[in-house]
Design an enzyme around this catalytic site. Sequence first.
Site, mmCIF file in Angstrom:
data_model
loop_
_atom_site.group_PDB
_atom_site.id
_atom_site.type_symbol
_atom_site.label_atom_id
_atom_site.label_comp_id
_atom_site.label_asym_id
_atom_site.label_seq_id
_atom_site.Cartn_x
_atom_site.Cartn_y
_atom_site.Cartn_z
ATOM 1 N N HIS A 257 -8.367 -0.230 -3.487
ATOM 2 C CA HIS A 257 -7.013 -0.633 -3.867
ATOM 3 C C HIS A 257 -6.740 -2.061 -3.437
ATOM 4 C CE1 HIS A 257 -6.602 1.000 0.198
ATOM 5 N NE2 HIS A 257 -5.526 0.257 0.333
ATOM 6 N N ARG A 272 2.969 3.571 6.343
ATOM 7 C CA ARG A 272 1.678 4.144 5.971
ATOM 8 C C ARG A 272 1.171 5.104 7.048
ATOM 9 N NH1 ARG A 272 -3.532 0.324 5.152
ATOM 10 N NH2 ARG A 272 -3.753 0.698 7.368
HETATM 11 C C1 SIN Z 1 0.076 -1.900 -0.176
HETATM 12 O O1 SIN Z 1 0.836 -2.413 0.652
HETATM 13 O O2 SIN Z 1 0.390 -1.792 -1.360
HETATM 14 C C2 SIN Z 1 -1.264 -1.391 0.259
HETATM 15 C C3 SIN Z 1 -1.610 -1.829 1.625
HETATM 16 C C4 SIN Z 1 -2.951 -1.262 2.043
HETATM 17 O O3 SIN Z 1 -2.977 -0.156 2.586
HETATM 18 O O4 SIN Z 1 -3.975 -1.886 1.811
#
Ligand code: SIN
Length: 281
Positions: A257, A272
């Site tokens: 991602h 998170r």
């Molecule tokens: C995000 O902030 O969209 C993703 C951040 C990550 O966990 O890399």
Amino acid sequence: MSSDRVDIRPLTGALGAEILGLDLSAPLSEPAANALRKALLDFGVVFLPDQSLTVDQHKAVARYFGDIFVHPNFKGSGDDPEIVFVRRNPGDVAIVGEDWHSDTAMMQSPPLGAVLYGMEVPPYGGDTLFACQYAAFNALSPAMQQLLGTLKAVNSDRNVAGPRAAMNAKRSTKVREDDGWTETFHLHPVVRTHPETGRKALFVNRPYTLSFEGMTEAESRPLLEFLFQHSVRPEFTCRLRWTAGAVAIWDNRCVQHLAVNDAGPFPRLMRRVQIAGDRPY
Ligand code: SIN
């Protein structure tokens, strides 16, 4: 209890689905939790809009998938080591996750995945992109698949944390840069087998993967560079446009991602929780 009827809407040909009809703030019934787990295996990343999660409810969502993983490098996230606040303030020139990556790949057992909750999202910009690493592996020629299947790679956090990476001057989310920090690195197979689906996925990424086992970084670079670019081709991806209260859950074993660094004048705050995983094989 949430409804057992889960409405799953696939997003692209490669991966990703939106899930409607689940309220993650309430305990999920066993069928609903099973449907959520199955959707993650089927789609690699799932999005659940319009949620409202306390810290404890957020952690409970992660625990549908496994134990909580404590990140070794993030700091200044408050008193709770199980939570990372991914904060982007106007003026930040860098953000967490702005290169394509698999989370925390330097660990012997990298996380199974993560649950990311949009607390404050920009009116536009700040999207997150995801790339299916099954699709990336499947698109390679049989000869390349065979070659990669014989290789292991060194994965290190030296470019994302510690004094040499020097990330903290550029962004609001801080990592360890103190003198006591030491590099963590482990060898992982370049092609890993997903422990639940049995499918093969490419498992290299630009911030963490430095070289192939037994080769120098210079010797490794051309093939790694090809793989870094190949693994995130548009046809392997999907894109999440955040709304406040949205939740993204991704399977870090088969998905890379990237957070797009384009929120301009707007703040962005995500909470998170990562889920513990097992050793790649
Ligand atoms: C995000 O902030 O969209 C993703 C951040 C990550 O966990 O890399």
